[in-house]
Motif scaffolding. Structure first.
Motif, mmCIF file in Angstrom:
data_model
loop_
_atom_site.group_PDB
_atom_site.id
_atom_site.type_symbol
_atom_site.label_atom_id
_atom_site.label_comp_id
_atom_site.label_asym_id
_atom_site.label_seq_id
_atom_site.Cartn_x
_atom_site.Cartn_y
_atom_site.Cartn_z
ATOM 1 N N ASP A 115 6.891 -4.374 0.840
ATOM 2 C CA ASP A 115 7.928 -3.776 1.680
ATOM 3 C C ASP A 115 7.738 -2.265 1.638
ATOM 4 O O ASP A 115 7.325 -1.716 0.613
ATOM 5 C CB ASP A 115 9.325 -4.154 1.168
ATOM 6 C CG ASP A 115 10.398 -3.953 2.223
ATOM 7 O OD1 ASP A 115 10.663 -2.776 2.575
ATOM 8 O OD2 ASP A 115 10.970 -4.944 2.696
ATOM 9 N N GLY A 155 0.579 -3.162 4.711
ATOM 10 C CA GLY A 155 -0.150 -4.407 4.870
ATOM 11 C C GLY A 155 -1.537 -4.407 4.263
ATOM 12 O O GLY A 155 -1.979 -5.410 3.681
ATOM 13 N N LEU A 207 7.250 -10.952 1.625
ATOM 14 C CA LEU A 207 6.549 -10.145 2.618
ATOM 15 C C LEU A 207 7.477 -9.660 3.725
ATOM 16 O O LEU A 207 8.091 -10.464 4.429
ATOM 17 C CB LEU A 207 5.421 -11.001 3.225
ATOM 18 C CG LEU A 207 4.592 -10.397 4.349
ATOM 19 C CD1 LEU A 207 3.795 -9.193 3.854
ATOM 20 C CD2 LEU A 207 3.656 -11.463 4.921
ATOM 21 N N GLY A 267 3.490 -7.611 8.935
ATOM 22 C CA GLY A 267 3.647 -8.779 8.081
ATOM 23 C C GLY A 267 3.084 -10.055 8.677
ATOM 24 O O GLY A 267 2.538 -10.899 7.958
ATOM 25 N N MET A 304 9.277 -14.558 3.888
ATOM 26 C CA MET A 304 9.223 -13.415 4.792
ATOM 27 C C MET A 304 10.590 -12.753 4.917
ATOM 28 O O MET A 304 11.623 -13.432 5.004
ATOM 29 C CB MET A 304 8.718 -13.878 6.162
ATOM 30 C CG MET A 304 8.367 -12.743 7.095
ATOM 31 S SD MET A 304 7.342 -13.311 8.499
ATOM 32 C CE MET A 304 5.721 -13.337 7.729
#
Length: 228
Positions: free
Chosen positions: A12, A38, A55, A64, A81
């Motif tokens: 994050d 990422g 994620l 993501g 997620m």
């Protein structure tokens, strides 16, 4: 001797959120590694081989969804997620490319920890040496491989989990909501079409005539039942 701590990779770009998640996860006994974009997430996943990935959807450099796609091709790990978006399309897309669960910010830390535990339990339960056979279908749990007539099938992670759940519960009818809860691991509020999408994909791969299925049957007024 105590078992080694499970490793959770948190990705994050909000440092405060990462710090909060690290604190709470470490209190639960997990080892935490973190990335803020990422590219670093992909690098850390490859080097650390985490047991679970948390994620964020919106990331600098590589978003993501792309991180999820890349890692899904390389490893089998549960992915939770996170996103600030509440749109149903985002949720469905995230789940269909391989995320195992989905939470919208802001969220309860207690709920997140519960979902982490549930995802890790399901992973442990399916990581055995079992081989499941149904007619010309064969699922090798250890190798995470599915074959039909001895030909390997390319299944998405959730297709694999849904198929395994059906195989372990042959002859039982399930509603879409039950399948979402048991396979995806949470109550899905809203459109349950993601189950229909995954069933359609599975039929294309495991049925002789996908339009006239004999394995995954539609039960009128209920949902689906696996025969075989």
């Amino acid at each position: 001797m105590n078992a080694p701590a499970r490793t959770v990779l948190v990705v994050d770009d909000e440092p405060t959120l990462v710090a909060t998640l690290r604190y709470n996860l470490e209190r639960e006994g997990y080892k935490v590694v973190a990335a803020g974009d990422g590219e670093k997430a992909i690098s850390l996943a490859r080097s650390e081989r985490p047991d679970l990935l948390i994620l964020d959807l919106m990331l600098p450099a590589v978003d993501g969804l792309e991180v999820c796609r890349i890692l899904r091709r390389e490893m089998n790990l549960p992915i939770l997620m996170l996103t600030a978006r509440a749109g149903e399309v985002d949720k469905v897309v995230g789940l269909e490319i391989g995320a195992d669960d989905y939470m919208t910010k802001p969220f309860s830390t207690r709920e997140l920890l519960a979902r982490v535990r549930a995802l890790l339990r399901r992973t442990a339960a399916s990581s055995d040496d079992e081989v499941i056979v149904s007619g010309d279908l064969r699922v090798d749990m250890k190798r995470r491989e599915v074959t039909r007539k001895d030909v390997p099938l390319e299944l998405k992670p959730k297709e694999m989990e849904l198929l395994i759940y059906f195989l372990r519960n042959r002859g039982r009818a399930f509603t879409r909501e039950q399948l979402l809860r048991e396979v995806w691991g949470y109550d899905f509020y809203g459109d349950s079409r993601t189950v229909d999408v995954h069933v359609s994909w599975l039929r294309q791969k495991i049925e002789e005539q996908p339009g006239k299925p004999v394995r995954i049957l539609t039960v009128r007024g209920v949902g689906y039942r696996f025969e075989g």
